[in-house]
Design an enzyme around this catalytic site. Structure first.
Site, short mmCIF file in Angstrom:
data_model
loop_
_atom_site.label_atom_id
_atom_site.label_comp_id
_atom_site.label_asym_id
_atom_site.label_seq_id
_atom_site.Cartn_x
_atom_site.Cartn_y
_atom_site.Cartn_z
N ASP A 189 -24.18 -4.75 60.31
CA ASP A 189 -23.52 -4.62 59.01
C ASP A 189 -24.58 -4.63 57.91
OD1 ASP A 189 -22.09 -4.78 56.65
OD2 ASP A 189 -20.62 -6.21 57.43
N HIS A 194 -24.83 -7.92 50.80
CA HIS A 194 -25.32 -9.13 51.45
C HIS A 194 -26.84 -9.24 51.47
CE1 HIS A 194 -21.15 -9.41 52.57
NE2 HIS A 194 -21.22 -8.25 53.19
N ILE A 209 -24.02 -12.36 48.84
CA ILE A 209 -23.15 -13.33 49.50
C ILE A 209 -23.23 -13.16 51.01
CG2 ILE A 209 -21.60 -13.45 47.53
CD1 ILE A 209 -19.67 -11.61 49.06
N GLY A 212 -18.40 -11.94 55.23
CA GLY A 212 -17.20 -12.64 55.64
C GLY A 212 -17.12 -12.79 57.15
#
Length: 287
Positions: A189, A194, A209, A212
């Site tokens: 990913d 991120h 961040i 998830g």
């Protein structure tokens, strides 16, 4: 063009994804396995131990079945910086092998108008190409900010998998690393949300961040140890809703409440006690 609500039912092209032990090890480290003590969780972090046999964390299904997201090509165009992961569910039909190949087909199973945004749900099935049998399935929903208001169905609403108003029956805490997102992204990913501060700022975040699905992996790992005796063969399904972003370096606490034989509801909390995964439910087989 805006989001196309008529895309419900559209199916993406089959996508094949293969993996080996290197991928298994990278994923396990990406969700914190062995971080506290390298001699713990060896069954997930080394393929050459004389005392343990390498096995796969069940939540790796979200990485291996990512090809199902190809169905998104039918929903229209949108700004990817406005997309956040809403919910994620996995169902496993048996342990994931340490090497193999799956063919994944994803279908748009819902597009909902939430006013300030749109929710798109994709259901995928991943089939073991060697046996021809389904290995696992996933359901993911994405919230796309700014794409609502098209007059469509608002979709399911109301509470589900509500945690009881009492102390949890099981709890465990894991610290994430300050570079956790950089490690997790090696599993595939590469969303710059991120890793790239400028892209994160464009999406409204002060800094990159945590994925998830990385928080989801930490959570699934905790539930595996708490409820399944660390045996992936007993872990059958998991679902949850992402309710708050997590920053790399935060400590995650997984709380679970028994609700019946082989099932529990759960929440994951961030370092300040806020809920970061809510409406969680896990099912598992008996020992």
């Amino acid at each position: 063009m805006p989001i196309n609500p008529d895309a419900v039912g559209a199916t993406g092209q089959p996508v094949r994804h293969s993996w080996d032990t290197r991928d298994v090890l990278l994923y396990a480290m990406g969700v914190g396995a062995g971080a506290v003590d390298p001699l713990q969780e060896l069954q997930f972090t080394t393929e050459n131990s004389q005392d343990t046999e390498l096995v796969v964390l069940p939540t790796m299904a979200v990485v291996l079945g990512v090809g199902g997201a190809g169905a998104f090509g039918s929903i229209g165009t949108f700004n990817p910086a406005m997309l956040v992961h809403g919910e994620q569910a996995i169902t496993l039909h048996g342990p994931i092998p340490t090497a193999g190949e799956v063919e994944t087909v994803g279908t748009i199973t819902g597009i909902y108008d939430k006013g300030k945004g749109a929710v798109v749900e994709v259901t995928s099935t991943s089939t073991d190409t060697a046996s021809g049998q389904p290995l696992f399935s996933t359901v993911m929903s994405a919230f796309i900010r700014g794409e609502g208001g098209f007059g469509g169905d608002r979709g399911p609403s109301g509470p589900k998998n509500v945690a009881p108003d009492r102390a949890p029956d099981h709890t465990v805490s894991y610290a994430t690393r300050s570079d956790q997102a950089l490690l997790y992204r090696l599993s595939g990913d590469r969303n710059p949300l991120h890793s790239d501060p400028a892209f994160a700022a464009f999406g409204g975040f002060d800094r990159p961040i945590l994925h998830g699905l990385c928080t989801y992996g930490f959570t699934g790992r905790g539930l595996l140890h708490l409820l399944c005796g660390s045996d992936p063969g007993r872990f059958t399904s998991m679902e949850g809703r992402f309710s708050s972003p997590v920053l790399p370096g935060e400590t995650l606490t997984v709380n679970a409440w028994d609700t019946g034989a082989g099932e529990a509801v759960f929440q994951t909390l961030g370092g300040d006690g806020r809920v970061v995964i809510d409406a969680g439910r896990v099912t598992y087989g008996e020992a």
